[in-house]
Design a protein around this motif. Structure first.
Motif, PDB file in Angstrom:
ATOM      1  N   LYS A  86       0.835  -1.217   0.000  1.00  0.00           N
ATOM      2  CA  LYS A  86       0.000   0.000   0.000  1.00  0.00           C
ATOM      3  C   LYS A  86       0.866   1.262   0.000  1.00  0.00           C
ATOM      4  CE  LYS A  86      -3.895  -2.194   1.194  1.00  0.00           C
ATOM      5  NZ  LYS A  86      -5.182  -2.237   1.679  1.00  0.00           N
ATOM      6  N   HIS A  87       0.261   2.337  -0.483  1.00  0.00           N
ATOM      7  CA  HIS A  87       0.914   3.635  -0.445  1.00  0.00           C
ATOM      8  C   HIS A  87       0.550   4.315   0.872  1.00  0.00           C
ATOM      9  CE1 HIS A  87       2.471   3.484  -4.520  1.00  0.00           C
ATOM     10  NE2 HIS A  87       1.334   2.891  -4.849  1.00  0.00           N
ATOM     11  N   VAL A  88       1.525   4.393   1.744  1.00  0.00           N
ATOM     12  CA  VAL A  88       1.266   4.867   3.109  1.00  0.00           C
ATOM     13  C   VAL A  88       1.760   6.298   3.282  1.00  0.00           C
ATOM     14  CG1 VAL A  88       1.823   4.507   5.554  1.00  0.00           C
ATOM     15  CG2 VAL A  88       1.394   2.534   4.063  1.00  0.00           C
ATOM     16  N   LEU A  89       0.889   7.127   3.831  1.00  0.00           N
ATOM     17  CA  LEU A  89       1.271   8.490   4.174  1.00  0.00           C
ATOM     18  C   LEU A  89       1.104   8.656   5.685  1.00  0.00           C
ATOM     19  CD1 LEU A  89       2.153  11.309   3.253  1.00  0.00           C
ATOM     20  CD2 LEU A  89      -0.267  11.880   2.949  1.00  0.00           C
ATOM     21  N   LEU A  90       2.239   8.759   6.344  1.00  0.00           N
ATOM     22  CA  LEU A  90       2.245   8.912   7.795  1.00  0.00           C
ATOM     23  C   LEU A  90       1.924  10.364   8.143  1.00  0.00           C
ATOM     24  CD1 LEU A  90       2.970   6.945  10.074  1.00  0.00           C
ATOM     25  CD2 LEU A  90       5.335   7.654   9.838  1.00  0.00           C
ATOM     26  N   VAL A  91       0.961  10.566   9.020  1.00  0.00           N
ATOM     27  CA  VAL A  91       0.527  11.929   9.342  1.00  0.00           C
ATOM     28  C   VAL A  91       0.863  12.233  10.798  1.00  0.00           C
ATOM     29  CG1 VAL A  91      -1.425  13.516   9.431  1.00  0.00           C
ATOM     30  CG2 VAL A  91      -1.318  11.774   7.630  1.00  0.00           C
ATOM     31  N   GLU A  92       1.760  13.209  10.974  1.00  0.00           N
ATOM     32  CA  GLU A  92       2.269  13.518  12.318  1.00  0.00           C
ATOM     33  C   GLU A  92       1.912  14.957  12.682  1.00  0.00           C
ATOM     34  OE1 GLU A  92       2.930  12.840  15.142  1.00  0.00           O
ATOM     35  OE2 GLU A  92       4.962  12.098  15.456  1.00  0.00           O
ATOM     36  N   ASP A  93       1.766  15.227  13.959  1.00  0.00           N
ATOM     37  CA  ASP A  93       1.459  16.590  14.397  1.00  0.00           C
ATOM     38  C   ASP A  93       2.688  17.482  14.313  1.00  0.00           C
ATOM     39  OD1 ASP A  93       2.749  15.250  16.465  1.00  0.00           O
ATOM     40  OD2 ASP A  93       1.333  15.834  18.028  1.00  0.00           O
ATOM     41  N   ILE A  94       3.800  17.005  14.878  1.00  0.00           N
ATOM     42  CA  ILE A  94       4.993  17.851  14.934  1.00  0.00           C
ATOM     43  C   ILE A  94       6.241  16.977  14.959  1.00  0.00           C
ATOM     44  CG2 ILE A  94       4.804  18.028  17.472  1.00  0.00           C
ATOM     45  CD1 ILE A  94       5.916  20.908  17.190  1.00  0.00           C
ATOM     46  N   ILE A  95       7.255  17.402  14.227  1.00  0.00           N
ATOM     47  CA  ILE A  95       8.550  16.725  14.297  1.00  0.00           C
ATOM     48  C   ILE A  95       9.497  17.646  15.036  1.00  0.00           C
ATOM     49  CG2 ILE A  95      10.398  15.584  13.051  1.00  0.00           C
ATOM     50  CD1 ILE A  95       8.471  15.271  10.699  1.00  0.00           C
ATOM     51  N   ASP A  96       9.981  17.144  16.142  1.00  0.00           N
ATOM     52  CA  ASP A  96      10.832  17.919  17.030  1.00  0.00           C
ATOM     53  C   ASP A  96      12.253  17.356  16.898  1.00  0.00           C
ATOM     54  OD1 ASP A  96      11.349  19.781  19.079  1.00  0.00           O
ATOM     55  OD2 ASP A  96      10.871  18.360  20.652  1.00  0.00           O
ATOM     56  N   THR A  97      12.651  16.431  17.754  1.00  0.00           N
ATOM     57  CA  THR A  97      13.973  15.822  17.595  1.00  0.00           C
ATOM     58  C   THR A  97      14.011  14.860  16.412  1.00  0.00           C
ATOM     59  OG1 THR A  97      13.416  13.985  19.066  1.00  0.00           O
ATOM     60  CG2 THR A  97      14.417  15.930  20.081  1.00  0.00           C
ATOM     61  N   THR A 102       9.508  -2.214   7.671  1.00  0.00           N
ATOM     62  CA  THR A 102       9.669  -3.671   7.689  1.00  0.00           C
ATOM     63  C   THR A 102       8.426  -4.382   7.157  1.00  0.00           C
ATOM     64  OG1 THR A 102       8.756  -3.927   9.921  1.00  0.00           O
ATOM     65  CG2 THR A 102      11.137  -3.532   9.761  1.00  0.00           C
ATOM     66  N   ARG A 103       7.320  -3.643   6.989  1.00  0.00           N
ATOM     67  CA  ARG A 103       6.068  -4.272   6.534  1.00  0.00           C
ATOM     68  C   ARG A 103       5.859  -4.158   5.020  1.00  0.00           C
ATOM     69  NH1 ARG A 103       2.125  -2.173  11.434  1.00  0.00           N
ATOM     70  NH2 ARG A 103       3.760  -2.169  13.011  1.00  0.00           N
ATOM     71  N   SER A 104       6.898  -3.715   4.326  1.00  0.00           N
ATOM     72  CA  SER A 104       6.895  -3.637   2.858  1.00  0.00           C
ATOM     73  C   SER A 104       5.730  -2.868   2.230  1.00  0.00           C
ATOM     74  CB  SER A 104       6.928  -5.052   2.248  1.00  0.00           C
ATOM     75  OG  SER A 104       7.961  -5.789   2.804  1.00  0.00           O
ATOM     76  N   PRO A 105       5.511  -1.612   2.627  1.00  0.00           N
ATOM     77  CA  PRO A 105       4.524  -0.806   1.908  1.00  0.00           C
ATOM     78  C   PRO A 105       5.051  -0.489   0.505  1.00  0.00           C
ATOM     79  CG  PRO A 105       5.757   0.565   3.448  1.00  0.00           C
ATOM     80  CD  PRO A 105       6.218  -0.860   3.679  1.00  0.00           C
ATOM     81  N   ALA A 106       4.150  -0.192  -0.449  1.00  0.00           N
ATOM     82  CA  ALA A 106       4.571   0.183  -1.801  1.00  0.00           C
ATOM     83  C   ALA A 106       5.344   1.494  -1.752  1.00  0.00           C
ATOM     84  CB  ALA A 106       3.356   0.310  -2.715  1.00  0.00           C
ATOM     85  N   SER A 107       4.914   2.403  -0.877  1.00  0.00           N
ATOM     86  CA  SER A 107       5.651   3.644  -0.640  1.00  0.00           C
ATOM     87  C   SER A 107       5.333   4.112   0.770  1.00  0.00           C
ATOM     88  CB  SER A 107       5.278   4.722  -1.672  1.00  0.00           C
ATOM     89  OG  SER A 107       3.934   5.122  -1.507  1.00  0.00           O
ATOM     90  N   LEU A 108       6.245   4.924   1.298  1.00  0.00           N
ATOM     91  CA  LEU A 108       6.072   5.421   2.667  1.00  0.00           C
ATOM     92  C   LEU A 108       6.587   6.850   2.722  1.00  0.00           C
ATOM     93  CD1 LEU A 108       5.408   4.889   5.682  1.00  0.00           C
ATOM     94  CD2 LEU A 108       7.679   3.873   5.921  1.00  0.00           C
ATOM     95  N   GLU A 109       5.657   7.797   2.910  1.00  0.00           N
ATOM     96  CA  GLU A 109       6.031   9.211   2.982  1.00  0.00           C
ATOM     97  C   GLU A 109       5.461   9.803   4.264  1.00  0.00           C
ATOM     98  OE1 GLU A 109       8.016  10.583   0.837  1.00  0.00           O
ATOM     99  OE2 GLU A 109       7.873   9.288  -0.936  1.00  0.00           O
ATOM    100  N   VAL A 110       5.948  11.013   4.580  1.00  0.00           N
ATOM    101  CA  VAL A 110       5.542  11.665   5.825  1.00  0.00           C
ATOM    102  C   VAL A 110       4.924  13.022   5.534  1.00  0.00           C
ATOM    103  CG1 VAL A 110       6.351  12.591   8.031  1.00  0.00           C
ATOM    104  CG2 VAL A 110       7.414  10.524   7.085  1.00  0.00           C
TER     105      VAL A 110
END
Ligand code: IMP
Ligand code: MG
Length: 181
Positions: free
Chosen positions: A97-108, A121-129
């Motif tokens: 699957k094409h996964v888009l990770l949705v985060e509130d804030i990236i700090d460190t 490790t779960r082999s998504p077709a793509s992984l973006e943030v």
């Protein structure tokens, strides 16, 4: 007496008001819809901070998309402990699957690094943030982030899902927490 959080003296100032937040989310949604047309992306929201953002972003997507959620815990108070715990895993497999990770804030970047490693490790077709906020000055780990709503200076912000010791998530805007509050 009913407590009015928008008048709370612990909120020093409004950092991003509701109109600016929603306008930028509209832009991000349009961009993501173009990039993911025909890809049927899975938006993965990271609980609990990203719930407002992932809900509003999803509403802006005029393409088929699905939603899954995972919960992690990394903070107590203002500082990252560096220790990230997975509290709730995804409900559905993301392989292929094409996964888009949705985060509130990236700090460190420590939290995101942990989540990305686990999802890869779960082999998504793509992984973006896609993150609503980024504090580049605080970054310890450099990570590929495709979509950024706003870059902000090193201030602790609350509201629109983000908390300080579980408070202030309900503010419709982003505010700076008064130092010492
Ligand atoms: P990182 O691991 O240091 O990148 O921290 C990311 C997580 O810490 C975010 O998902 C938030 O939950 C929390 N966090 C970082 N900065 C802030 C802030 O300014 N306000 C509220 N939460 C924050
Ligand atoms: Mg978070």
């Amino acid at each position: 007496m009913i407590e009015d959080v928008t008048q709370d003296p612990a909120i020093a100032e409004v950092v991003i008001d509701e109109a600016r937040l929603q306008a930028r989310i509209g832009e991000l949604g349009a961009q993501i819809a173009r990039d993911y047309a025909w890809k049927n992306p899975v938006l993965v929201g990271i609980l609990r901070g990203s719930i407002m953002f992932v809900a509003d972003l999803l509403r802006q997507l005029d393409i088929p998309a699905s939603l899954d959620l995972l919960a992690i815990s990394s903070y107590s108070g203002r500082d990252s402990s560096g220790v990230v715990r997975l509290i709730k895993d995804l409900d559905h497999p993301i392989e292929g699957k094409h996964v888009l990770l949705v985060e509130d804030i990236i700090d460190t970047g420590l939290t995101l690094n942990y989540v990305l490693r686990s999802l890869r490790t779960r082999s998504p077709a793509s992984l973006e943030v896609c993150t609503l906020l980024s504090k580049p000055a605080r970054r310890l780990i450099d990570l590929p982030v495709r979509y950024v709503g706003f870059e902000i200076p090193d201030v602790f912000v609350v509201g629109y899902g983000l908390d300080y010791n579980q408070r202030y998530r309900n503010l419709p805007f982003l505010g700076a927490l008064r130092v010492g509050a």
